[in-house]
Design a protein around this motif. Structure first.
Motif, PDB file in Angstrom:
ATOM      1  N   ALA A  46     -11.799   4.863   2.054  1.00  0.00           N
ATOM      2  CA  ALA A  46     -11.047   4.250   3.147  1.00  0.00           C
ATOM      3  C   ALA A  46     -11.539   4.795   4.477  1.00  0.00           C
ATOM      4  CB  ALA A  46      -9.560   4.535   2.985  1.00  0.00           C
ATOM      5  N   ASN A  47     -11.336   4.015   5.529  1.00  0.00           N
ATOM      6  CA  ASN A  47     -11.646   4.496   6.868  1.00  0.00           C
ATOM      7  C   ASN A  47     -10.372   5.011   7.537  1.00  0.00           C
ATOM      8  OD1 ASN A  47     -10.246   2.178   7.652  1.00  0.00           O
ATOM      9  ND2 ASN A  47     -12.124   1.014   7.982  1.00  0.00           N
ATOM     10  N   ASN A  48     -10.446   5.305   8.810  1.00  0.00           N
ATOM     11  CA  ASN A  48      -9.294   5.896   9.492  1.00  0.00           C
ATOM     12  C   ASN A  48      -8.060   5.000   9.473  1.00  0.00           C
ATOM     13  OD1 ASN A  48     -10.420   8.351  10.172  1.00  0.00           O
ATOM     14  ND2 ASN A  48     -11.296   7.591  12.088  1.00  0.00           N
ATOM     15  N   ALA A  49      -8.269   3.710   9.321  1.00  0.00           N
ATOM     16  CA  ALA A  49      -7.131   2.785   9.301  1.00  0.00           C
ATOM     17  C   ALA A  49      -6.335   2.883   8.003  1.00  0.00           C
ATOM     18  CB  ALA A  49      -7.627   1.361   9.502  1.00  0.00           C
ATOM     19  N   GLY A  50      -6.895   3.565   7.012  1.00  0.00           N
ATOM     20  CA  GLY A  50      -6.202   3.702   5.742  1.00  0.00           C
ATOM     21  C   GLY A  50      -6.546   2.586   4.779  1.00  0.00           C
ATOM     22  N   HIS A  72      -2.465  16.857   2.459  1.00  0.00           N
ATOM     23  CA  HIS A  72      -2.886  16.981   3.859  1.00  0.00           C
ATOM     24  C   HIS A  72      -2.171  16.030   4.814  1.00  0.00           C
ATOM     25  CE1 HIS A  72      -6.003  19.889   3.018  1.00  0.00           C
ATOM     26  NE2 HIS A  72      -6.434  19.122   2.040  1.00  0.00           N
ATOM     27  N   GLY A  73      -0.923  15.750   4.541  1.00  0.00           N
ATOM     28  CA  GLY A  73      -0.150  14.962   5.479  1.00  0.00           C
ATOM     29  C   GLY A  73      -0.452  13.486   5.489  1.00  0.00           C
ATOM     30  N   LEU A  74      -1.226  12.971   4.522  1.00  0.00           N
ATOM     31  CA  LEU A  74      -1.432  11.542   4.436  1.00  0.00           C
ATOM     32  C   LEU A  74      -0.075  10.859   4.286  1.00  0.00           C
ATOM     33  CD1 LEU A  74      -4.363  12.472   3.867  1.00  0.00           C
ATOM     34  CD2 LEU A  74      -4.547  10.628   2.228  1.00  0.00           C
ATOM     35  N   VAL A  75       0.058   9.720   4.908  1.00  0.00           N
ATOM     36  CA  VAL A  75       1.338   9.021   4.913  1.00  0.00           C
ATOM     37  C   VAL A  75       1.316   7.901   3.880  1.00  0.00           C
ATOM     38  CG1 VAL A  75       2.940   7.642   6.293  1.00  0.00           C
ATOM     39  CG2 VAL A  75       1.716   9.574   7.332  1.00  0.00           C
ATOM     40  N   ILE A  76       2.356   7.851   3.037  1.00  0.00           N
ATOM     41  CA  ILE A  76       2.486   6.796   2.037  1.00  0.00           C
ATOM     42  C   ILE A  76       3.589   5.845   2.483  1.00  0.00           C
ATOM     43  CG2 ILE A  76       2.920   6.259  -0.389  1.00  0.00           C
ATOM     44  CD1 ILE A  76       0.456   7.912  -0.071  1.00  0.00           C
ATOM     45  N   GLU A  77       3.261   4.545   2.552  1.00  0.00           N
ATOM     46  CA  GLU A  77       4.233   3.533   2.941  1.00  0.00           C
ATOM     47  C   GLU A  77       4.386   2.516   1.811  1.00  0.00           C
ATOM     48  OE1 GLU A  77       3.525   3.223   7.784  1.00  0.00           O
ATOM     49  OE2 GLU A  77       2.924   1.578   6.450  1.00  0.00           O
ATOM     50  N   LYS A  78       5.628   2.316   1.371  1.00  0.00           N
ATOM     51  CA  LYS A  78       5.860   1.277   0.374  1.00  0.00           C
ATOM     52  C   LYS A  78       5.946  -0.068   1.085  1.00  0.00           C
ATOM     53  CE  LYS A  78       8.561  -0.043  -3.641  1.00  0.00           C
ATOM     54  NZ  LYS A  78       9.598   0.333  -4.623  1.00  0.00           N
ATOM     55  N   ARG A  79       5.128  -1.021   0.638  1.00  0.00           N
ATOM     56  CA  ARG A  79       5.057  -2.313   1.313  1.00  0.00           C
ATOM     57  C   ARG A  79       5.617  -3.457   0.476  1.00  0.00           C
ATOM     58  NH1 ARG A  79      -0.948  -1.485   4.076  1.00  0.00           N
ATOM     59  NH2 ARG A  79      -0.266   0.112   5.579  1.00  0.00           N
ATOM     60  N   SER A  80       5.636  -3.279  -0.832  1.00  0.00           N
ATOM     61  CA  SER A  80       6.248  -4.274  -1.715  1.00  0.00           C
ATOM     62  C   SER A  80       6.502  -3.581  -3.044  1.00  0.00           C
ATOM     63  CB  SER A  80       5.343  -5.501  -1.889  1.00  0.00           C
ATOM     64  OG  SER A  80       4.172  -5.165  -2.592  1.00  0.00           O
ATOM     65  N   GLU A  81       6.843  -4.358  -4.053  1.00  0.00           N
ATOM     66  CA  GLU A  81       7.188  -3.757  -5.337  1.00  0.00           C
ATOM     67  C   GLU A  81       6.058  -2.900  -5.898  1.00  0.00           C
ATOM     68  OE1 GLU A  81       8.750  -5.089  -9.800  1.00  0.00           O
ATOM     69  OE2 GLU A  81       8.178  -6.610  -8.315  1.00  0.00           O
ATOM     70  N   LEU A  83       2.787  -2.531  -4.020  1.00  0.00           N
ATOM     71  CA  LEU A  83       1.783  -2.182  -3.021  1.00  0.00           C
ATOM     72  C   LEU A  83       2.249  -1.027  -2.145  1.00  0.00           C
ATOM     73  CD1 LEU A  83       0.644  -5.749  -1.904  1.00  0.00           C
ATOM     74  CD2 LEU A  83      -0.366  -4.272  -3.657  1.00  0.00           C
ATOM     75  N   TYR A  84       1.327  -0.081  -1.921  1.00  0.00           N
ATOM     76  CA  TYR A  84       1.588   1.069  -1.068  1.00  0.00           C
ATOM     77  C   TYR A  84       0.435   1.239  -0.090  1.00  0.00           C
ATOM     78  CZ  TYR A  84       5.300   2.440  -4.310  1.00  0.00           C
ATOM     79  OH  TYR A  84       6.453   2.472  -5.071  1.00  0.00           O
ATOM     80  N   GLY A  85       0.780   1.525   1.157  1.00  0.00           N
ATOM     81  CA  GLY A  85      -0.236   1.848   2.132  1.00  0.00           C
ATOM     82  C   GLY A  85      -0.469   3.344   2.164  1.00  0.00           C
ATOM     83  N   VAL A  86      -1.733   3.741   2.228  1.00  0.00           N
ATOM     84  CA  VAL A  86      -2.100   5.156   2.379  1.00  0.00           C
ATOM     85  C   VAL A  86      -2.778   5.281   3.734  1.00  0.00           C
ATOM     86  CG1 VAL A  86      -3.368   7.104   1.409  1.00  0.00           C
ATOM     87  CG2 VAL A  86      -2.422   5.357  -0.117  1.00  0.00           C
ATOM     88  N   LEU A  87      -2.130   5.977   4.661  1.00  0.00           N
ATOM     89  CA  LEU A  87      -2.579   6.023   6.044  1.00  0.00           C
ATOM     90  C   LEU A  87      -3.192   7.377   6.364  1.00  0.00           C
ATOM     91  CD1 LEU A  87       0.471   4.245   7.716  1.00  0.00           C
ATOM     92  CD2 LEU A  87      -1.591   3.238   6.722  1.00  0.00           C
ATOM     93  N   PHE A  88      -4.346   7.354   7.015  1.00  0.00           N
ATOM     94  CA  PHE A  88      -5.069   8.554   7.401  1.00  0.00           C
ATOM     95  C   PHE A  88      -4.883   8.813   8.885  1.00  0.00           C
ATOM     96  CE2 PHE A  88      -7.116   7.180   3.592  1.00  0.00           C
ATOM     97  CZ  PHE A  88      -7.643   8.305   2.980  1.00  0.00           C
ATOM     98  N   GLY A  89      -4.858  10.082   9.241  1.00  0.00           N
ATOM     99  CA  GLY A  89      -4.952  10.460  10.640  1.00  0.00           C
ATOM    100  C   GLY A  89      -6.409  10.672  11.013  1.00  0.00           C
ATOM    101  N   SER A  90      -6.706  10.635  12.306  1.00  0.00           N
ATOM    102  CA  SER A  90      -8.102  10.752  12.746  1.00  0.00           C
ATOM    103  C   SER A  90      -8.693  12.110  12.396  1.00  0.00           C
ATOM    104  CB  SER A  90      -8.194  10.506  14.251  1.00  0.00           C
ATOM    105  OG  SER A  90      -7.384  11.442  14.955  1.00  0.00           O
ATOM    106  N   ILE A 112     -11.356   9.297  -0.639  1.00  0.00           N
ATOM    107  CA  ILE A 112     -12.468   9.741   0.194  1.00  0.00           C
ATOM    108  C   ILE A 112     -12.433   8.975   1.515  1.00  0.00           C
ATOM    109  CG2 ILE A 112     -14.960  10.069   0.348  1.00  0.00           C
ATOM    110  CD1 ILE A 112     -13.706  11.581  -1.986  1.00  0.00           C
ATOM    111  N   LYS A 113     -12.328   9.715   2.620  1.00  0.00           N
ATOM    112  CA  LYS A 113     -12.396   9.067   3.929  1.00  0.00           C
ATOM    113  C   LYS A 113     -13.857   8.883   4.302  1.00  0.00           C
ATOM    114  CE  LYS A 113     -11.258  11.152   7.839  1.00  0.00           C
ATOM    115  NZ  LYS A 113     -10.458  11.721   8.939  1.00  0.00           N
ATOM    116  N   LYS A 114     -14.218   7.665   4.671  1.00  0.00           N
ATOM    117  CA  LYS A 114     -15.607   7.361   4.980  1.00  0.00           C
ATOM    118  C   LYS A 114     -16.076   8.141   6.208  1.00  0.00           C
ATOM    119  CE  LYS A 114     -15.104   2.590   3.314  1.00  0.00           C
ATOM    120  NZ  LYS A 114     -15.155   1.165   3.718  1.00  0.00           N
ATOM    121  N   ASP A 115     -17.262   8.694   6.094  1.00  0.00           N
ATOM    122  CA  ASP A 115     -17.901   9.388   7.206  1.00  0.00           C
ATOM    123  C   ASP A 115     -18.806   8.375   7.906  1.00  0.00           C
ATOM    124  OD1 ASP A 115     -18.999  11.145   8.944  1.00  0.00           O
ATOM    125  OD2 ASP A 115     -20.095  12.329   7.455  1.00  0.00           O
TER     126      ASP A 115
END
Length: 781
Positions: A46-50, A72-81, A83-90, A112-115
């Motif tokens: 994933a990139n910085n957008a998650g 490491h503080g990654l944010v998990i957001e439940k979006r539907s039954e 689907l979950y979003g995994v959000l990265f900080g910069s 793995i966050k893309k370099d």
């Protein structure tokens, strides 16, 4: 002549005081119950957008999910039954874990966050209409942006070199080959080059020693993140400076479908992502002998691809050509069938060659008539190849029947050989009942602008037809997804198959692959290998690789570089080295990508190497207009080098039928000549023997299956690779000029030395020009 000297290996210093390394903030309890996810959870990139994940890709029963946590503080957001979003900080690190908890059991997924870097590519010409295409656009045309009178394109790429072109008024720009920013495209032309060369090298991990309870490894610099996963569960690591010790916990693996469990190591720091490590374990002990592995250990596979009609006619009674004078013999049926495949299994042909996975071309019923038209010398085609299905479940009458297919699988399994089937989902033939009864299930043959939607491989890749008589199915319709995934599932449930080769993968949307893989896991717990066919960018290829979709794809980028390095005799392995490194970065250092010797859509490698097919000609036209012969026997050595390369790099080696002895030919259908088993020439026999030797080395070298990969050096027409697995080291040399080297043993070493293709004199070895050599060292203690 170059002289190289080296010692057999280096030892890790004895570990001193051990410190527990805690790389995660969640529960550190040692697992006693195994992960419920079968196989290994492939990394999510994933990139910085998650990124968004679907828990159905990982869990057969989603009701078992208790919660999701991340490091490491990654944010998990439940979006539907599901689907979950995994959000990265910069500022989040490159390596992370997301954990699915099921009844208190952890199921870990590497993230793995893309370099990446973003570059502005400025067009400085004066053409009115300009677009761009390249590896980062999947070679589809993209419009430029314009600001303050400047036209540009923002390209985001990871580390490596990426080719591209500006396209003026619909005509590709002509480039100066002497420009430092251009590179050969391998087909007689040139592309521009965008380079992302990091200022710092990523950290490197290396294996140490096997211990009574596990193993050790080390890093060449300090790591900020480190995760060790044992069968998809994070376990503890003990650290002493840059050295690490892993004691394998006792885990109940009775619910797992394979005897071998995999330990994976991921690490990184601000400089980048380290190479991953992969260690097989059985009964709590590190595997050191390849004989412990079986056909279900996919990293140990060697594939053999045969086109059934062109392999062996085992039952002449079912042979039947298409009765149409417009079909030339090369494009008609030649009689190969399932009886011929079974005969060669029972004869021991594949065992003798060392093959442990055979891939059958499609065997479903194809039309009786002739279709298509090659303009000169005017010929239509039969469906001998199997890629024009008029049924998705019935075996073609010319090939055999259900019982024969069952006998093939049973005979193969008795010899510890997998059988995977080529399955076509993207399209059907126009005679197929699915299309006849549901014409609205196909995509539109004409685009809104009135142009024909055929062979639009990139700009309309999810809707394009391969030809006017082959409707592409519209997978935006749920009923089409259900019907076609059920048809594929039929083969897995009715036959004891070990996997699928999926045709035209990139032309089928993700929903199909996710649905099929979900159904496979719901209906069986046996190991099942799925490999796809995608021509395109690294990002596009990798987008289909995940725990919820495919295990691998064929690495055509690697093959193209291999053709350039070995068939064209470029006298440089620079591009090959860069492609190898890029593949390891993209797919992991222990991926399952298919490394091919050739396939049914390319002219034979050996005919390019011999010069009988030119790189700057239409290879398909060459097959129709002249009789391609063998004019330069050194091409056999060139093909031997490609086999050696495929057998020694990470991934799954794939031999296209006939390449074991050097079948010749231009492109389709000349590259699909009838297989030869007898009356081989001296050079063909020699290459076949070398191929057997290389397969044997691959199958019996744990370092070539699970070892780390180092590109030791590449310069002046020589490439030196090293694969290492604890006390086994395999060194591989590819050279345009003669080389010699010495193996220097330390006092007291008891080292077994095995060589392939090197002239040996005690500890001194010589390799002739335009060839390769392998030297394997193994501690016998």
């Amino acid at each position: 002549m170059k002289i190289i000297s080296f010692f057999s290996w280096r030892y890790i210093p004895a570990l001193g005081l051990l410190i527990l390394l805690s790389a995660c903030s969640d529960d550190q309890t040692k697992p006693s119950k195994a992960s419920i996810i079968q196989g290994q959870t492939l990394p999510v990139y994933a990139n910085n957008a998650g990124v968004q994940i679907d828990v159905r890709d990982f869990l057969v029963e989603t009701s078992q999910l208790d919660s999701i946590t991340a490091t490491h503080g990654l944010v998990i957001e439940k979006r539907s039954e599901f689907l979950y979003g995994v959000l990265f900080g910069s500022n989040d690190p490159f390596v992370n874990l997301v954990t699915l908890w099921t009844d208190g059991v952890r199921n870990d997924i590497p993230f793995i966050k893309k370099d990446e870097m973003t570059a502005s590519l400025i067009y400085d010409g004066d053409a009115e209409n300009v677009q761009i295409k390249g590896e980062f656009t999947n070679w589809s045309l993209q419009d430029l942006k314009e600001e303050d009178g400047e036209r540009y394109y923002l390209a985001t790429i990871p580390k490596g070199n990426f080719q591209y072109l500006f396209v003026e008024n619909g005509v590709e720009e002509q480039l100066d080959p002497n420009d430092l920013d251009v590179v050969s495209n391998g087909m007689g032309g040139y592309n521009r080059l965008l380079r992302n060369t990091p200022s710092k090298k990523a950290p490197r991990l290396s294996l140490g020693q096997i211990t009574e309870d596990g193993f050790t490894f080390k890093a060449n610099e300090k790591l900020d993140q480190l995760y060790v996963l044992y069968a998809n569960q994070k376990i503890e690591v003990q650290q002493d400076s840059l050295s690490y010790k892993v004691d394998l916990p006792k885990v109940d693996f009775t619910n797992r479908n394979n005897k071998t469990q995999l330990v994976r190591v991921y690490g990184g720091n601000l400089s980048g992502i380290a190479n991953d490590l992969l260690i097989p374990v059985q009964d709590g002990k590190v595997v050191t002998d390849p004989d412990q592995l079986s056909r279900t250990d996919h990293h140990a596979q060697v594939l053999y691809f045969m086109m059934v009609d062109r392999f062996l006619d085992g039952d002449p009674s079912n042979s039947s050509k298409v009765d149409d004078p417009e079909v030339l013999p090369q494009a008609n049926y030649m009689g190969g069938d399932l009886a011929g495949v079974l005969q060669k299994i029972n004869d021991g042909y594949f065992e003798e060659l060392g093959i442990n996975t055979i891939w059958l071309s499609p065997i479903t019923q194809n039309p009786e008539g002739a279709y298509g038209l090659w303009p000169e010398p005017r010929t239509k085609f039969s469906g001998y190849h199997g890629y024009w299905p008029v049924s998705n479940t019935k075996i073609d009458d010319r090939f055999g029947d259900r019982q024969l297919m069952q006998n093939i699988i049973a005979a193969a399994h008795e010899r510890d050989i997998n059988v995977i089937l080529d399955y076509v989902a993207n399209h059907v033939h126009e005679e197929h009942p699915v299309y006849q009864n549901n014409p609205d299930w196909a995509t539109d043959l004409y685009l809104p602008d009135g142009s024909l939607n055929t062979e639009r491989w990139d700009d309309h890749r999810l809707t394009t037809w391969f030809d006017t008589f082959m409707p592409t199915l519209d997978f935006s319709k749920p009923e089409v997804v259900e019907k076609m995934t059920d048809s594929a599932l039929y083969w897995m449930t009715e036959y004891d198959l070990d996997g699928f080769r999926h045709d035209a993968t990139k032309h089928v949307p993700e929903v199909y692959w996710k649905t099929l893989t979900r159904k496979i896991r719901q209906n069986t717990d046996r190991p099942f290998y799925q490999i796809g066919e995608t021509y395109g960018s690294y990002d596009l290829i990798r987008s289909y690789l995940s725990t919820g979709m495919l295990d691998a794809q064929f690495d055509f980028n690697m093959y193209d570089s291999g053709v350039s390095a070995f068939a064209k005799a470029d006298k440089s392995y620079s591009n090959l080295t860069q492609t190898l490194a890029k593949g390891l970065d993209y797919y992991g250092h222990h991926h399952l990508m298919g490394n091919i010797s050739g396939n049914q859509d390319r002219a034979r490698f050996i005919s390019y190497a011999s010069g009988d097919v030119s790189f700057d000609e239409d290879a398909k036209a060459a097959g129709w207009t002249r009789d391609v012969m063998m004019s330069d026997s050194t091409a056999y050595d060139r093909l031997g080098m490609l086999h050696a390369f495929n057998m020694t790099i990470p991934g799954v080696p794939v031999i296209y039928y006939g390449d074991e002895y050097g079948s010749i030919g231009a492109n389709d259908p000349d590259n699909r000549r009838m297989m030869k088993f007898d009356d081989l020439s001296e050079r063909e026999l020699k290459l076949k023997e070398l191929t057997k030797q290389l397969v044997d080395l691959r199958r019996n070298s744990i370092s070539l299956i699970y070892g780390t990969t180092e590109i030791v050096s590449e310069s002046n027409g020589m490439l030196f690779l090293r694969r290492t697995y604890f006390d086994e080291v395999t060194m591989i040399f590819f050279n345009e000029n003669p080389i010699s080297f010495n193996v220097v043993k330390k006092p007291g070493d008891d080292v077994a030395v095995k060589t392939v293709n090197a002239i040996e004199s005690k500890t001194h070895y010589q390799v002739p020009a335009k060839n390769f050599a392998m030297v394997q060292l193994k501690n016998k203690k």
